[in-house]
Design a protein around this motif. Sequence first.
Motif, PDB file in Angstrom:
ATOM      1  N   PHE A  37     -15.254 -14.307  24.401  1.00  0.00           N
ATOM      2  CA  PHE A  37     -13.803 -14.396  24.191  1.00  0.00           C
ATOM      3  C   PHE A  37     -13.419 -15.272  23.008  1.00  0.00           C
ATOM      4  CE2 PHE A  37     -13.972 -12.866  28.509  1.00  0.00           C
ATOM      5  CZ  PHE A  37     -12.880 -12.019  28.600  1.00  0.00           C
ATOM      6  N   GLY A  38     -14.283 -16.214  22.623  1.00  0.00           N
ATOM      7  CA  GLY A  38     -13.979 -17.049  21.462  1.00  0.00           C
ATOM      8  C   GLY A  38     -13.372 -18.395  21.790  1.00  0.00           C
ATOM      9  N   GLN A  61      -8.537  -9.081  25.158  1.00  0.00           N
ATOM     10  CA  GLN A  61      -8.394  -9.591  23.796  1.00  0.00           C
ATOM     11  C   GLN A  61      -9.220 -10.856  23.600  1.00  0.00           C
ATOM     12  OE1 GLN A  61      -3.898  -9.362  23.709  1.00  0.00           O
ATOM     13  NE2 GLN A  61      -4.324  -9.085  21.527  1.00  0.00           N
ATOM     14  N   ARG A  62      -9.741 -11.008  22.386  1.00  0.00           N
ATOM     15  CA  ARG A  62     -10.447 -12.232  22.013  1.00  0.00           C
ATOM     16  C   ARG A  62      -9.439 -13.219  21.418  1.00  0.00           C
ATOM     17  NH1 ARG A  62     -15.799 -10.091  22.047  1.00  0.00           N
ATOM     18  NH2 ARG A  62     -15.907  -7.950  21.220  1.00  0.00           N
ATOM     19  N   ASP A  77     -19.243  -7.333  27.968  1.00  0.00           N
ATOM     20  CA  ASP A  77     -18.697  -6.602  26.828  1.00  0.00           C
ATOM     21  C   ASP A  77     -19.472  -5.292  26.675  1.00  0.00           C
ATOM     22  OD1 ASP A  77     -17.712  -5.651  24.483  1.00  0.00           O
ATOM     23  OD2 ASP A  77     -18.152  -7.424  23.278  1.00  0.00           O
TER      24      ASP A  77
END
Length: 764
Positions: free
Chosen positions: A315-316, A361-362, A393
């Motif tokens: 996800f970041g 969403q990332r 993912d």
Amino acid sequence: MPETTKRMKSLFVTIVSALLIVSFLQVAFHQQFLNFYNAENAIIVHNILEIFSICVSFAIFTYGWFVFRETHSKMYLMVASIFLAVALLDLMHVITYEKTYHLAVDHSGQMTVWFWITARLTESLGLLWVLLHKEKESQHTNQGWIFFSAFIYVCVISSSIFLFHPYFPAIIQSNSGPTPLKIGIEYFVGLTQLLAIFIAYRKYREAQESFHILLMLACSFLLLSELLLTLYTHVNDIEIIWAHFYKVIGYILFLNAFYFSKLRLTYTMKNKVEKDLKKAKGQLESFFQYTPDAIIILDTKGTILSVNPSFEKIFGWKSKDVLGKLFINLMPDPEIKMDIKQLFEKVALGQSFIGHEAIRQRLNGEKFLISTTISPVCNEKGEITQISAIIRDITKQRESENRARKAEQELKEAVSKQTGIIIKFKKENNRFIHTLCDGKLLANMNLTPDMVVGKDLFEIFDAETAGYISTYYEIAWGGEEVSYELSALGAICFVTLSPIIVDGKVTEVVGSSFDISKLKTTEDLLQKSEKLAVVGELAAGVAHEIRNPLTTLKGFVQLMGANVEPEKKAFVDLMLSELDRIEMITNEFMVVAKPQAVRYQEHDIKDLIRQVLLFSNPQAILNNVSIDVSYLTHETIILCDGNQIKQVFINLIKNAFEAMGDGGAISIEVLQSDDSQLLIRITDTGSGIPEEIIPKLGEPFYTLKEKGTGLGLMVSFRIIEAHKGSIHFSSKVNEGTTVDIKLPYPNRFLNDSPLEELERIGIQ
């Protein structure tokens, strides 16, 4: 059964041995103990033994108190309560014992014996109760109230004895020992102990635990103690001391049975469980830290409680930036938020989702496809307290699947346009199942892919054809490439099979098939054309150029021979012999050139061989050759042209004579071959044939003889082939040659011949 009997014998020997040893010690040291024993010593020894047994009872109670907290077993709780009551009653027995002046209240002995009796009844009935109840766990039992109840029980018994013992029936007599009432109670207690022994024995047979053996030993010593207490005549008799001694041994064994065996096992299991929990915890932590999937722990409102490192990669976000925040707020897209909200609402109601696919969403705003396994986490009461989610993912995976699906579709289109047939199959439950079959040739055979895919050979072809094909399928599944010809469904196909091997194991087989019907027809026409060309040349040459002059020469030589001088007679005979040989060669040419009239009838191969040997035996004698014939089968009838088969035998035996210039032996064996045909095996001890020459045998004009033509073997080959048989040569130089001739039995000959051929050769 023998193992159980062996254990029962071992148990019986253990109990009897223990009792015999103690009884032996009692008898052996009885006199020494009497020398030491007197009234004063009796009180001391009695009190020491009682105090020791009281200490053991308190030890059992103490162990039971602490073990119940770990095991929650009602058995430990009951045993601890019983022995607390027994310890307190035995203590009252000691402090009221006769001649314990500073504590005794009653010097008649009635009070102390009543304490003894109540302690024994409590002990025996309580133990019987424990054995009759199944061991169960209890999470909510208040052990304090249980032990308080035991204490109240002792207080009530003690108060009753102190206050009302003068009104109780006499239980001992001052001079003559116990009354019948006491003896009856002791026997009742002993009977209870005996019943406990049988119950423990039955449980030992079921569980095979040493715990039950110790319990039986304990009850045995307690039973022996009760029996001794029915024998004494005075309170100072030595039998009382021995009875207390046996009671102490019984209590020690009881302590060992319930705790030193049971508790050791319990604590061992507890330690093992703790180690397993630590190991499992370590594995879970390792999985949480190093799994490539993102793991999120949330509360029921969707607040993030914990994330693993893979969450940060996927996800970041950093874990410190998301902990304590609502997961839904990390997704700015309204549609994604709505999807997450609906998902959490369903999970909060107890629903789980496995492989739920959705768009997320990332941190950089990039949208990607995920597969989520999300489920509620419940506490001990079954209440949902947390939500766990495992996220993978699958964006690249789905792209790869789409590419593979597109490539598969393109492959199917290419295969469907293939002029031949492309097939794939694999083996499942000993059946070859087709996974792909397509091509233009399939339509020409009046088949569609749906009629082949998902089915095995026997669902597509008849049993004989399917059996033939499955032989080659089996070879290919074994890891070898294989090719074969197949005549089925109106076409002659050339099939090639290639196995697909992964990690040394065949996973699937790919094959291709092409229609070679026209090619086979062309090949047959070419072969016939070549034969006709040879026949034409031979027939023309022999019939018109040799035969007529040969007749003239032979006639004139015969006329000359009638008037020739005796010394020149040998030359005439030689010329006639050579002319006969030329005529024989001419006849062989005619056999090759012109089809002969063939009449197939049933013949016994024995008769044909016997007729051939009538002609061959004289020449065998002249050549110093022995001929041995053996029949190893009773089925010797074949359908053939007798003259042609005899011609084959004559040619082969003649060749054998010529290969054995210095004499030798010929063996003829008649037997049934492995493929259920009649086998005639002719073996000689001649010079043999070089291995490289064997494949050329039967070719016209090929021979090893100086004056041979090679037509004899050619004619033999053609005769055997016309009879649906086969001929095979094997040889070793300077050792000899073996010829195997296989001919079909009449039923197989008829089945293998088309109707028009049977009509042609005169068989209806």
